[in-house]
Write an enzyme that holds these catalytic residues in place. Structure first.
Site, PDB file in Angstrom:
ATOM      1  N   SER A 177       0.524  -1.313  -0.087  1.00  0.00           N
ATOM      2  CA  SER A 177       0.017  -0.083   0.154  1.00  0.00           C
ATOM      3  C   SER A 177       0.714   1.325  -0.065  1.00  0.00           C
ATOM      4  O   SER A 177       0.329   2.333  -0.468  1.00  0.00           O
ATOM      5  CB  SER A 177      -1.011  -0.413   1.547  1.00  0.00           C
ATOM      6  OG  SER A 177      -0.013  -0.036   2.486  1.00  0.00           O
TER       7      SER A 177
ATOM      8  N   HIS B  75      -2.649  -3.520  -5.559  1.00  0.00           N
ATOM      9  CA  HIS B  75      -3.540  -3.029  -3.828  1.00  0.00           C
ATOM     10  C   HIS B  75      -4.636  -3.293  -3.971  1.00  0.00           C
ATOM     11  O   HIS B  75      -5.827  -2.708  -4.474  1.00  0.00           O
ATOM     12  CB  HIS B  75      -3.212  -1.856  -3.952  1.00  0.00           C
ATOM     13  CG  HIS B  75      -2.981  -1.487  -2.555  1.00  0.00           C
ATOM     14  ND1 HIS B  75      -3.242   0.405  -2.329  1.00  0.00           N
ATOM     15  CD2 HIS B  75      -2.980  -1.874  -1.179  1.00  0.00           C
ATOM     16  CE1 HIS B  75      -3.483   0.406  -1.011  1.00  0.00           C
ATOM     17  NE2 HIS B  75      -3.565  -0.788  -0.485  1.00  0.00           N
TER      18      HIS B  75
ATOM     19  N   GLU C 281      -5.929  -0.969  -6.519  1.00  0.00           N
ATOM     20  CA  GLU C 281      -5.793  -0.235  -7.340  1.00  0.00           C
ATOM     21  C   GLU C 281      -4.448  -0.855  -8.364  1.00  0.00           C
ATOM     22  O   GLU C 281      -3.426  -1.895  -7.477  1.00  0.00           O
ATOM     23  CB  GLU C 281      -4.542   1.000  -6.372  1.00  0.00           C
ATOM     24  CG  GLU C 281      -6.019   2.207  -5.236  1.00  0.00           C
ATOM     25  CD  GLU C 281      -5.133   2.850  -4.716  1.00  0.00           C
ATOM     26  OE1 GLU C 281      -5.254   4.083  -5.365  1.00  0.00           O
ATOM     27  OE2 GLU C 281      -4.344   1.735  -3.962  1.00  0.00           O
TER      28      GLU C 281
ATOM     29  N   ASN D 108      -4.438   6.263  -0.635  1.00  0.00           N
ATOM     30  CA  ASN D 108      -3.681   6.645   0.925  1.00  0.00           C
ATOM     31  C   ASN D 108      -3.337   8.282   0.396  1.00  0.00           C
ATOM     32  O   ASN D 108      -2.968   8.697   1.195  1.00  0.00           O
ATOM     33  CB  ASN D 108      -2.962   5.763   0.923  1.00  0.00           C
ATOM     34  CG  ASN D 108      -3.330   4.251   1.456  1.00  0.00           C
ATOM     35  OD1 ASN D 108      -4.571   4.564   2.189  1.00  0.00           O
ATOM     36  ND2 ASN D 108      -2.586   3.326   1.703  1.00  0.00           N
TER      37      ASN D 108
END
Length: 593
Positions: free
Chosen positions: A427, A448, A460, A498
């Site tokens: 991540s 991800h 992702e 993120n």
């Protein structure tokens, strides 16, 4: 100021002013609507007639209650109509000059005990109060759009505001069925103060061509459970409005995260302000509508020529929650799965965890007993990566430690057959660093998944500068086949979700550090004002403060932006072992299980 606030004037009958007037009239207040535009006043009356008629149809109010509500709303074109008001709420365009003109005129019109409130979401309440003859009666009353539906109201006091005025207006907000949050005077207050920094970063991410507008919006909706993606939300708010809010925030904070992204200026000055103009980040069927129409940037269906490699079997490396969840997802989709852990016992434990998860799905009626048994039968536990010799796709889900992952990829390079795709679920770590640990970096990519993998729809797809087109196409196809939504992004810290989420969480912590607002008020503001499924401190405690700190450090190291430096309070809590729910204490305390 011991007035019950029975008669309330609303100055400015645009969308927000009309909504506020509707809320007040529904709640039994006498409402004086004031706007220099006769058409705006007429539109406000029509809107109230329409909403009350709908309420009668749905049996929420009686016809008599509707007539009484309509009778309580009167419109005027002159500010002098506010003379009898106990409270005046100003909702004119977001300009100091326009608002100061209204406040100066009201000083000579309203009673000395009347309260004056500004509906600004970006400008300084203190500056507006200082220009008033009675600054102690001036405060901010920030409703959210649409005012009848949104529960949050930010009650903004300056250093000049009388506590009694704040108390009186807070009581009114509760009587209106709203959730008032007390905040100090700084641009954006709580909700917009956190929201607009996030929106600005999303605009910058798009401007840098890091990801498409569709992928950025899908990532934040599916990865964070948000009601709208950031670029669609900017179009709804108005790109010019967002730029104004950010300019005010930057003037106060000098934080680069608040410096408006150049694309906001370009779109604003071109008149492409979002839904209201018919075009912003997206194109709309007509000004004011939410109906999207294709344009030059709309993704085309993927061409058959971009077909990837055939994938029939999948290897998942790891024995934790994420590895088990990913193995379950692939097995449910019909793939043969090898689940490899550091020992046969750990692999069997991981498979048992999957069996429990499938049993819960059966109990809830989400799958049949037969489908559950077939899914479990497709999973073969193994105590060594040697079992990956014939898999078509190897997915690692081990500890978030670069050295561990690089060693694992070096092993996979030796074991996996030629043509196998090697994927990491990291991540925050660089995917290319995993790729360089192999002799076939063109076959390495990031996938991800989000936790819990069986429930979360987003993946992702992280392509490095060395990843081949064929491998990229393979992973997109596989992601679709396992009923997940793939979004493309480059190999940089945080990817999409993120990189946008954690600066927002970090800024929320800074608000608490500065004693600007409480944990509860910030969480309430983002849930009620932003439609977030969880407040930032609830989310931090769920994610884990140690995990959050690690991601913040990676982002700060990658982008070198002072605004991304982890908040000291987060570092202190982690150092004290307060890591969130998993330790029983983080920003809040939790009962031990």
């Amino acid at each position: 100021m011991d007035t019950p606030l029975h008669t309330i004037a609303v100055v400015g009958l645009g969308t927000m002013g009309t909504g506020i007037a509707e809320v007040l009239a529904h709640a039994g207040r006498e409402v004086i609507g004031i706007d220099i535009s006769d058409s705006a006043a007429h539109h406000a009356v029509t809107a109230l007639e329409t909403s009350t008629a709908r309420a009668v149809e749905r049996e929420r109010i009686t016809e008599e209650e509707r007539r009484n509500t309509l009778a309580r709303f009167r419109t005027f074109s002159d500010l002098h109509a506010a003379a009898e008001a106990d409270l005046v709420i100003e909702v004119v365009p977001e300009s100091y000059e326009a608002k100061q003109q209204v406040f100066r005129a009201l000083d000579a019109i309203v009673r000395p005990d009347a309260i004056l409130a500004t509906g600004t979401n970006a400008l300084s309440v203190t500056r507006l109060a200082a220009d008033s003859q009675h600054p102690e009666r001036v405060l901010g009353l920030h409703f959210f759009n649409p005012a009848p539906a949104m529960k949050l109201v930010e009650v903004v006091s300056s250093v000049l505001t009388s506590p009694l005025a704040v108390e009186t207006v807070t009581a009114l907000a509760r009587e209106l069925g709203k959730e008032p949050v007390a905040v100090g005077d700084r641009p954006g207050f709580v909700a917009d103060g956190l929201l607009f920094g996030y929106l600005n970063q999303a605009a910058a991410m798009y401007e840098a061509k890091y990801a498409s507008r569709e992928d950025i919006d899908a990532a934040m909706k599916l990865g964070c459970g948000l009601p709208m993606g950031p670029l669609a939300l900017l179009d709804l708010i108005g790109i010019d409005t967002a730029r104004t809010v950010l300019e005010a925030m930057y003037a106060e904070s000098h934080d680069r995260l608040h410096a408006p992204s150049p694309i906001l200026k370009q779109l604003s000055e071109a008149g492409l302000t979002g839904r209201k103009s018919g075009r912003g980040f997206y194109s709309y069927a007509a000004p004011g509508t939410s109906v999207l129409v294709p344009d030059a940037l709309t993704p085309q269906p993927e061409a058959a020529a971009s077909a990837g490699r055939e994938v029939r079997s999948v290897g998942v490396a790891g024995s934790g929650t994420m590895a088990s969840g990913i193995a379950e997802v692939f097995a449910k989709a019909g793939y043969d799965v090898v689940l490899a852990a550091r020992s046969p016992e750990k692999a069997e434990t991981a498979k048992a965890r999957i069996a429990k998860s499938l049993a819960r799905s059966v109990d809830k009626g989400r799958m049949t007993t037969e489908a559950s048994a077939a899914t479990l039968a497709r999973i073969t536990p193994a105590g060594s990566l040697d079992a990956f010799a014939e898999v078509d796709l190897a997915v690692e889900a081990v500890a978030e430690d670069l050295e561990i992952k690089q060693a694992l990829f070096a092993t996979l390079d030796k074991i996996c057959k030629e043509g196998a795709v090697l994927a990491t679920t990291t991540s925050s770590l660089p995917v290319v660093a995993c790729a360089r640990a192999t002799s076939r970096p063109q076959d390495v990519i990031g996938m991800h998944f989000f936790n819990p993998a069986p429930a979360m729809k987003l993946v992702e797809v992280v392509r490095t500068v060395l990843t081949s087109d064929e491998v990229h196409a393979t992973v997109r196809e596989v992601t679709t086949k396992i009923k997940k939504h793939p979004v493309d992004c480059g190999d940089r810290a945080g990817f999409i979700v993120n990189a946008l989420l954690f600066p927002y969480l970090n800024n929320a912590i800074k608000m608490v550090e500065e004693h600007y607002a409480t944990l509860d008020d910030i969480d309430a503001a983002m849930k009620l004002g932003g439609g977030y499924p969880m407040g930032p401190f609830e989310l931090l405690d769920v994610v884990g403060l140690d995990v959050s700190l690690a991601i913040e450090k990676v982002l700060h190291r990658e982008f070198r932006d002072p605004g991304l430096a982890p908040a000291p309070l987060l570092e202190h809590l982690v150092a004290a072992g307060c890591l969130g729910r998993k330790t029983g204490r983080g920003f809040r305390e939790y009962a031990r299980r």
